[in-house]
Design a protein around this motif. Sequence first.
Motif, PDB file in Angstrom:
ATOM      1  N   UNK A   1      18.123   8.163  -2.890  1.00  0.00           N
ATOM      2  CA  UNK A   1      17.253   7.254  -2.155  1.00  0.00           C
ATOM      3  C   UNK A   1      16.581   6.248  -3.087  1.00  0.00           C
ATOM      4  N   UNK A   2      16.015   5.204  -2.504  1.00  0.00           N
ATOM      5  CA  UNK A   2      15.353   4.167  -3.296  1.00  0.00           C
ATOM      6  C   UNK A   2      14.150   4.730  -4.044  1.00  0.00           C
ATOM      7  N   UNK A   3      13.924   4.233  -5.259  1.00  0.00           N
ATOM      8  CA  UNK A   3      12.724   4.555  -6.027  1.00  0.00           C
ATOM      9  C   UNK A   3      11.826   3.324  -6.000  1.00  0.00           C
ATOM     10  N   UNK A   4      10.671   3.445  -5.353  1.00  0.00           N
ATOM     11  CA  UNK A   4       9.788   2.293  -5.110  1.00  0.00           C
ATOM     12  C   UNK A   4       8.476   2.492  -5.861  1.00  0.00           C
ATOM     13  N   UNK A   5       8.115   1.478  -6.645  1.00  0.00           N
ATOM     14  CA  UNK A   5       6.819   1.456  -7.327  1.00  0.00           C
ATOM     15  C   UNK A   5       6.092   0.188  -6.903  1.00  0.00           C
ATOM     16  N   UNK A   6       4.911   0.349  -6.322  1.00  0.00           N
ATOM     17  CA  UNK A   6       4.175  -0.824  -5.849  1.00  0.00           C
ATOM     18  C   UNK A   6       2.716  -0.477  -5.616  1.00  0.00           C
ATOM     19  N   UNK A   7       1.895  -1.485  -5.704  1.00  0.00           N
ATOM     20  CA  UNK A   7       0.484  -1.354  -5.342  1.00  0.00           C
ATOM     21  C   UNK A   7      -0.012  -2.742  -4.949  1.00  0.00           C
ATOM     22  N   UNK A   8      -1.028  -2.837  -4.088  1.00  0.00           N
ATOM     23  CA  UNK A   8      -1.508  -4.143  -3.614  1.00  0.00           C
ATOM     24  C   UNK A   8      -1.905  -5.071  -4.763  1.00  0.00           C
ATOM     25  N   UNK A   9      -1.350  -6.265  -4.760  1.00  0.00           N
ATOM     26  CA  UNK A   9      -1.670  -7.278  -5.759  1.00  0.00           C
ATOM     27  C   UNK A   9      -0.935  -7.135  -7.066  1.00  0.00           C
TER      28      UNK A   9
ATOM     29  N   UNK B   1       0.843  -1.193   0.000  1.00  0.00           N
ATOM     30  CA  UNK B   1       0.000   0.000   0.000  1.00  0.00           C
ATOM     31  C   UNK B   1       0.883   1.249   0.000  1.00  0.00           C
ATOM     32  N   UNK B   2       0.255   2.387  -0.287  1.00  0.00           N
ATOM     33  CA  UNK B   2       1.006   3.641  -0.402  1.00  0.00           C
ATOM     34  C   UNK B   2       1.716   4.007   0.896  1.00  0.00           C
ATOM     35  N   UNK B   3       1.076   3.755   2.054  1.00  0.00           N
ATOM     36  CA  UNK B   3       1.706   4.113   3.327  1.00  0.00           C
ATOM     37  C   UNK B   3       2.934   3.248   3.600  1.00  0.00           C
ATOM     38  N   UNK B   4       2.930   2.005   3.120  1.00  0.00           N
ATOM     39  CA  UNK B   4       4.102   1.152   3.282  1.00  0.00           C
ATOM     40  C   UNK B   4       5.261   1.636   2.407  1.00  0.00           C
ATOM     41  N   UNK B   5       4.927   2.060   1.178  1.00  0.00           N
ATOM     42  CA  UNK B   5       5.967   2.625   0.297  1.00  0.00           C
ATOM     43  C   UNK B   5       6.575   3.875   0.932  1.00  0.00           C
ATOM     44  N   UNK B   6       5.710   4.738   1.497  1.00  0.00           N
ATOM     45  CA  UNK B   6       6.197   5.959   2.134  1.00  0.00           C
ATOM     46  C   UNK B   6       7.084   5.647   3.326  1.00  0.00           C
ATOM     47  N   UNK B   7       6.751   4.596   4.069  1.00  0.00           N
ATOM     48  CA  UNK B   7       7.548   4.217   5.233  1.00  0.00           C
ATOM     49  C   UNK B   7       8.958   3.804   4.836  1.00  0.00           C
ATOM     50  N   UNK B   8       9.101   3.201   3.645  1.00  0.00           N
ATOM     51  CA  UNK B   8      10.434   2.780   3.183  1.00  0.00           C
ATOM     52  C   UNK B   8      11.288   3.973   2.791  1.00  0.00           C
ATOM     53  N   UNK B   9      10.690   4.938   2.110  1.00  0.00           N
ATOM     54  CA  UNK B   9      11.468   6.046   1.535  1.00  0.00           C
ATOM     55  C   UNK B   9      11.513   7.279   2.417  1.00  0.00           C
TER      56      UNK B   9
ATOM     57  N   UNK C   1       8.527  -2.963  -7.515  1.00  0.00           N
ATOM     58  CA  UNK C   1       9.808  -2.699  -8.175  1.00  0.00           C
ATOM     59  C   UNK C   1      10.569  -1.664  -7.363  1.00  0.00           C
ATOM     60  N   UNK C   2      11.783  -2.018  -6.971  1.00  0.00           N
ATOM     61  CA  UNK C   2      12.649  -1.096  -6.224  1.00  0.00           C
ATOM     62  C   UNK C   2      13.910  -0.883  -7.042  1.00  0.00           C
ATOM     63  N   UNK C   3      14.220   0.397  -7.318  1.00  0.00           N
ATOM     64  CA  UNK C   3      15.397   0.751  -8.116  1.00  0.00           C
ATOM     65  C   UNK C   3      16.322   1.637  -7.295  1.00  0.00           C
ATOM     66  N   UNK C   4      17.588   1.328  -7.393  1.00  0.00           N
ATOM     67  CA  UNK C   4      18.576   2.169  -6.702  1.00  0.00           C
ATOM     68  C   UNK C   4      19.658   2.588  -7.682  1.00  0.00           C
TER      69      UNK C   4
END
Length: 571
Positions: free
Chosen positions: A551-559, A513-521, A563-566
């Motif tokens: 910083x990491x570039x994270x693209x994700x959505x539930x299901x 979810x979006x909040x999990x992506x935000x927590x990583x970055x 993709x994480x790019x550095x």
Amino acid sequence: MSFILGPDVPELFLNLSQRFGLLLAGGFAIMTVTSLDKLGPRRDRPLWATILLVVLFGLFGVLGTYTGNAVFKSFANLRAMVVVTAGLFGGPGVGFGVGFIAAAHRNLIDIGGFSAVPCGLATLLEGTVAGLVARRYQGNSLDWRLAMGLCLAGETVHMGLVLLFSQPFYEAIALVQVIALPMIVFNSLGAALFVKALDLQTRFKQAQDRDLARQILSIANQTVGHLRAGLTEASARATAAIIMKEAQVAAVAVTSGQTILAHVGAAEDHHVAGGEVLTQATHRVFETGVPLFVRGKQSIACSEAGCPLSEAIIVPLRKGADILGCLKLYGTRRLPLDETLFELAKGLADLFSTQLELEDIGIKNQLLAHAEIRRLQAQINPHFLFNSLNTIASFCRTAPAQARELLLDLSRYMRRNLDSSRGLIRLSEEIEQTRAYLAIEQARFGSRIKAEIDLGPGAEECLAPPLIIQPLVENAVRHGILPRPEGGLVKLTAWRENGHLLVEVHDDGAGMAADQVKAITSAVELESLTEGIGARNSNQRLVQLYGPAYGLMVESSPGAGTSITLRIPQQ
């Protein structure tokens, strides 16, 4: 009607021109020995500076009264050129103050006479109006045309006030007929020359300051790479050679404590690197921390009788409150030192001291980085180790060859973790550790975990921080693929692009979810020991090493997978 006629107009022109030259020469002499350019029209000027300007210009205003000849108990004078210049240079406060001093002297202390009131009033008005004009044109008030115009208008008003207020009127007319033209011409011309001289001096000082700043920055830019390693004999000698070349001095030396680290130039035959400091002046600066500019061999006090050094600039090098050593510029009779070089040395010493403090900070950051790696190593999930060993044990009877390979994979994985605090490593080493991790997990979970690794040309030789990629693959397996009964694919791709190593870790698993992506970055504290070696740690370390842009570039959505790019810059 009976009054004594003064000199006629041609004679008055001649006398005023002589005194006009003397007054200007005195003003120019004062400007060359004082830093008037630093006291100009500024609203933040301290009170003492305003008082100094009022006193200095006020004295010239008084002298301006005595530059003319007596005419009808009055004086043809050059006060206006002084008070107008003072107002344009110093602003309203200075203009009013100088006008008041000159007017008070004219009326109350010395001369008096039937034209006292209009002359004093005109002088006060000229100084005040010039100051107000300077505030209106702040930064552009030192314009000779403006000064000439103000003086021309002011002296014209001056003559009008004399006619209006002086009695008897016929004497006022006679006075104005004699003094009007000489005073208007010479005051206007004098104000223009005075203001132009101040403007030229200000511009010259500013050009000197710019050249000095450029010289300091040039030296600092060339020496920063050497001083980054600290104050050593090698860095001191390189620094001294650069300063000597740029500053064109006879010799440059750097000391540490009571030891000469480097001496380049004249007298290097007895001022030898590694030897003790020979000059008493250096001992004095090291003990007191006060920069010195000494002239004469006796002041330098070198113990060598034939030493050619005749002048020295000695400034302390600090690290915090401690004095580490001294930077010294030496002069000889052929290459003397000056005040500009003194300022240059003090500026360089400040920059070098800052660089030495930054060197300490750099060492601390390196230690913190190594400590962080050790902390990450301590976060290896014990369950992973136990489960790996149990998996290997289960293969010992049924597939001993595979058990042997898994033991080798586990040993490689553990060895890389225990030997990963040595700075940057080749990507091939990080990939080897990642392959070992994937082999163990595939043995445990079988076909649920599929993996692909695609490395572009030259990518394996690129440098990367240790423990930066394997945690991302582990996250993809644990949080992306394993939550799905059917498992999924983890794909690691690496390639070179525009001087950077790019690495992408992609999985087709559960997604976030979006909040999990935000927590990583997000820029928050690193994860606790209970959260394992995670993507947040990888992101935070990249930011610490290379800045927020990396910083990491994270693209994700539930299901839909993740993709994480550095990006890692390659030098």
